[in-house]
Design an enzyme around this catalytic site. Structure first.
Site, PDB file in Angstrom:
ATOM      1  N   CYS A   7       0.862  -1.180   0.000  1.00 47.98           N
ATOM      2  CA  CYS A   7       0.000   0.000   0.000  1.00 47.98           C
ATOM      3  C   CYS A   7       0.903   1.236   0.000  1.00 47.98           C
ATOM      4  O   CYS A   7       2.112   1.114  -0.171  1.00 47.98           O
ATOM      5  CB  CYS A   7      -0.973  -0.003   1.181  1.00 47.98           C
ATOM      6  SG  CYS A   7      -0.222   0.251   2.803  1.00 47.98           S
ATOM      7  N   ASN A  10       2.515   1.526   4.183  1.00 43.82           N
ATOM      8  CA  ASN A  10       2.811   0.297   4.923  1.00 43.82           C
ATOM      9  C   ASN A  10       2.559   0.453   6.426  1.00 43.82           C
ATOM     10  O   ASN A  10       3.260  -0.106   7.246  1.00 43.82           O
ATOM     11  CB  ASN A  10       4.245  -0.167   4.644  1.00 43.82           C
ATOM     12  CG  ASN A  10       4.575  -1.559   5.162  1.00 43.82           C
ATOM     13  OD1 ASN A  10       5.656  -1.785   5.678  1.00 43.82           O
ATOM     14  ND2 ASN A  10       3.666  -2.496   5.028  1.00 43.82           N
ATOM     15  N   CYS A  12      -1.132   0.850   7.344  1.00 41.04           N
ATOM     16  CA  CYS A  12      -2.553   0.521   7.501  1.00 41.04           C
ATOM     17  C   CYS A  12      -2.926  -0.717   6.689  1.00 41.04           C
ATOM     18  O   CYS A  12      -2.952  -1.825   7.207  1.00 41.04           O
ATOM     19  CB  CYS A  12      -3.448   1.700   7.091  1.00 41.04           C
ATOM     20  SG  CYS A  12      -3.296   3.181   8.107  1.00 41.04           S
ATOM     21  N   ARG A  13      -3.218  -0.527   5.403  1.00 43.30           N
ATOM     22  CA  ARG A  13      -3.797  -1.608   4.596  1.00 43.30           C
ATOM     23  C   ARG A  13      -2.866  -2.791   4.363  1.00 43.30           C
ATOM     24  O   ARG A  13      -3.280  -3.941   4.546  1.00 43.30           O
ATOM     25  CB  ARG A  13      -4.279  -1.060   3.243  1.00 43.30           C
ATOM     26  CG  ARG A  13      -5.435  -0.097   3.368  1.00 43.30           C
ATOM     27  CD  ARG A  13      -5.769   0.553   2.048  1.00 43.30           C
ATOM     28  NE  ARG A  13      -4.660   1.401   1.622  1.00 43.30           N
ATOM     29  CZ  ARG A  13      -4.576   1.987   0.434  1.00 43.30           C
ATOM     30  NH1 ARG A  13      -5.529   1.799  -0.464  1.00 43.30           N
ATOM     31  NH2 ARG A  13      -3.551   2.750   0.133  1.00 43.30           N
ATOM     32  N   ASP A 122      -8.291   3.893   1.175  1.00 44.03           N
ATOM     33  CA  ASP A 122      -7.277   4.103   2.205  1.00 44.03           C
ATOM     34  C   ASP A 122      -7.924   4.653   3.476  1.00 44.03           C
ATOM     35  O   ASP A 122      -8.398   5.793   3.491  1.00 44.03           O
ATOM     36  CB  ASP A 122      -6.219   5.074   1.684  1.00 44.03           C
ATOM     37  CG  ASP A 122      -4.985   5.123   2.554  1.00 44.03           C
ATOM     38  OD1 ASP A 122      -5.065   4.715   3.742  1.00 44.03           O
ATOM     39  OD2 ASP A 122      -3.942   5.575   2.061  1.00 44.03           O
TER      40      ASP A 122
END
Length: 151
Positions: A7, A10, A12-13, A122
């Site tokens: 993502c 690097n 969260c998702r 996001d």
């Protein structure tokens, strides 16, 4: 099978995807078949840990996670991976620049794996970590099912 989830930052998702996928393969008794990690396409969050709301979301769903430090994907990591899964079209474009167009068939959108043609929004911007979790879980389940079909 070496899988890297990617993502923007690097935090969260992609780490959520890493830990969700690790949990799914562990529950399926298939940990030895996979090497799962995550990375960013930017370096702005380099060294930072899992974003607190992402960690809280994983905790709410009983997904174990460990110490995490954000990093930007390297060309070597990309080359070494069997599959690279990005969260949105912006990630795909930036990853293509980093990887120099190598192995274009190696990179896939997270929700494409589940037959959906949209990005994982996001949650850093939307604040909706539950929606991101749900989308990522959908993609990870489809990914695991894909590898179950080839056996």
């Amino acid at each position: 099978m070496k899988i890297i989830f990617v993502c923007h930052g690097n935090i969260c998702r992609s780490p959520m995807a890493e830990y969700i996928m690790k949990d799914l393969v562990r529950r399926a008794g298939r940990e030895d078949e996979f090497s799962i990690s995550s990375a960013a396409v930017s370096c702005e969050e380099e060294g930072n840990g899992l974003y607190p709301y992402a960690a809280q979301t994983l905790e709410r769903h009983g997904i174990p996670f460990g110490r995490h430090r954000a990093h930007r994907i390297t060309v070597e990591e990309y080359r070494d991976a069997d599959l690279v899964v990005v969260m949105d079209s912006s990630n795909a474009r930036l990853l293509d620049r980093i990887a120099g167009g190598e192995s274009p068939g190696k990179t896939h959108m997270m929700l494409e794996l589940a037959g959906l043609s949209r990005d994982v929004a996001d949650p850093w911007y939307t604040g909706n970590f539950e929606k991101a979790y749900s989308d990522i879980l959908t993609g990870c389940k489809a990914l695991l099912a894909k590898f179950s079909d080839v056996e």
